[in-house]
Design an enzyme around this catalytic site. Structure first.
Site, PDB file in Angstrom:
ATOM      1  N   LYS A 191      33.946 -41.023   1.384  1.00 24.77           N
ATOM      2  CA  LYS A 191      34.864 -42.071   0.963  1.00 24.77           C
ATOM      3  C   LYS A 191      36.243 -41.844   1.598  1.00 24.77           C
ATOM      4  O   LYS A 191      36.774 -40.721   1.565  1.00 24.77           O
ATOM      5  CB  LYS A 191      34.995 -42.087  -0.561  1.00 24.77           C
ATOM      6  N   LYS A 211      22.239 -53.404  -1.797  1.00 24.99           N
ATOM      7  CA  LYS A 211      22.154 -52.780  -3.107  1.00 24.99           C
ATOM      8  C   LYS A 211      21.393 -53.714  -4.025  1.00 24.99           C
ATOM      9  O   LYS A 211      21.689 -54.915  -4.093  1.00 24.99           O
ATOM     10  CB  LYS A 211      23.552 -52.493  -3.659  1.00 24.99           C
TER      11      LYS A 211
END
Length: 344
Positions: A118, A228
């Site tokens: 991240k 997703k």
């Protein structure tokens, strides 16, 4: 558009309790802050085909959160596609932590050879700490493939370009969603080609948050798509997105429990073509899960198959009454949205 079979289920049940014979809300502590939270709340629902998960992030309004419920409805009432594989490879996920914390995070992923890091937690201001974190992951896992995820947090093209120039010194598999608008992704990708930088672009929010996820391919905005199950409305919907874009796909988690991760493995196992490591190893970010043997990587892979939560853990991690009421209210609101969409 809702699948006709699911429309039939919605038409026959004005209340979700007519479909789900068990409903549980859990609050799971995390080992590190991720996406700004240290506790992950989720609602687990049992239907005719098994357990499913409904866990839209707290800021999502019913219109967006209803996609997550549609995914749960599909998984709890339908069989999954025939798997092409028995296991799926996964990446490790490194949150916006300090370099000193990186070795412990990396060590939680057994046999994993790809890590997603991240970055851009505070946009371009995070660049120095991002570079230090990437270097720490490279030191902890010298042979691993590295990916970055910016979550669209660079404010404009100029910020994205500045960050990407710095990231180009690393041997990266791709950088995920450096800017939010799909048009911006297309500009970034064209600029990368003009500059001859060794970078590839992956689209996440431009797929799962867009009214038209196929624009990513139409505009040439990405080299890879991130799909997703929950945000896209189910396994079948995600498969249609992959087929429609014609791009290599990485199946990722929305910080799911092992129940939700099992739906992700069902999707990943049904994808033909190139097998890219999936972002389904996020149970390692939880101190505990809803099963004593969570879906965590062993030898870099996850098994394929449904997961049922254990009663003792549902009791141990049961959310406080006020939070249970919050989630039951969300369930009802999203159920009403789906019924209206289905013409009920």
């Amino acid at each position: 558009m809702i699948d006709p079979a699911l429309s039939t289920v919605l038409s026959s049940a004005s209340d979700p309790r007519e479909v789900f014979d068990r409903i549980a809300v859990v609050s799971l502590p995390m080992v590190t802050r991720f996406r700004g939270i240290t506790v992950r709340e989720a609602m687990l629902l049992r239907g005719p085909a098994g357990w499913a998960e409904f866990s839209p992030f707290l800021e999502y309004v019913p219109a967006e959160a209803s996609r997550w419920l549609l995914a749960a409805l599909e998984y709890a009432t339908n069989e999954v596609p025939t798997p092409l594989h028995d296991t799926v490879p996964v990446n490790g996920t490194v949150p916006a932590c300090t370099p000193a914390e990186v070795p412990a995070v990396v060590a939680r992923y057994d046999g994993v050879s790809t890590f997603k890091i991240k970055v851009a937690e505070h946009g371009l201001d995070s660049l120095p700490e991002d570079l230090a974190r990437i270097s720490a992951v490279r030191d902890a896992a010298p042979e691993a493939l590295l990916r970055l995820d910016a979550n669209g947090k660079y404010a404009d093209l100029g910020q994205g370009q500045q960050a990407l120039r710095a990231f180009a010194e690393f041997d990266l598999q791709y950088i995920e969603q450096p800017v939010m608008p799909v048009e911006g992704l297309a500009e970034i990708r064209a600029w990368i080609a003009d500059e001859g930088l060794p970078l590839r672009i992956a689209a996440d929010e431009s797929i799962r948050k867009a009214e038209d996820p196929y624009r990513v391919a139409a505009l040439g905005a990405a080299d890879v798509v991130i799909v997703k199950v929950q945000p896209l409305g189910g396994v079948q919907a995600a498969l249609r997105v992959v087929e429609g874009t014609g791009l290599p796909a990485v199946v990722s988690s929305a910080l799911d429990t092992s129940v939700g991760l099992s739906a992700g493995t069902a999707l990943a196992a049904a994808l033909p073509g190139e097998r890219l490591a999936c972002g389904l190893g996020t149970s390692s970010l939880f101190e505990s899960d809803v099963v004593t043997s969570p879906l965590r990587a062993h030898g870099g892979v996850l098994p394929v198959g449904r997961v049922a939560p254990e009663d003792a853990l549902l009791t141990r991690f049961r959310a406080e009454p006020a939070r249970e009421e919050h989630w039951r209210r969300r369930l009802g609101e999203c159920w009403d949205v789906l019924r209206a969409e289905a013409g009920c």
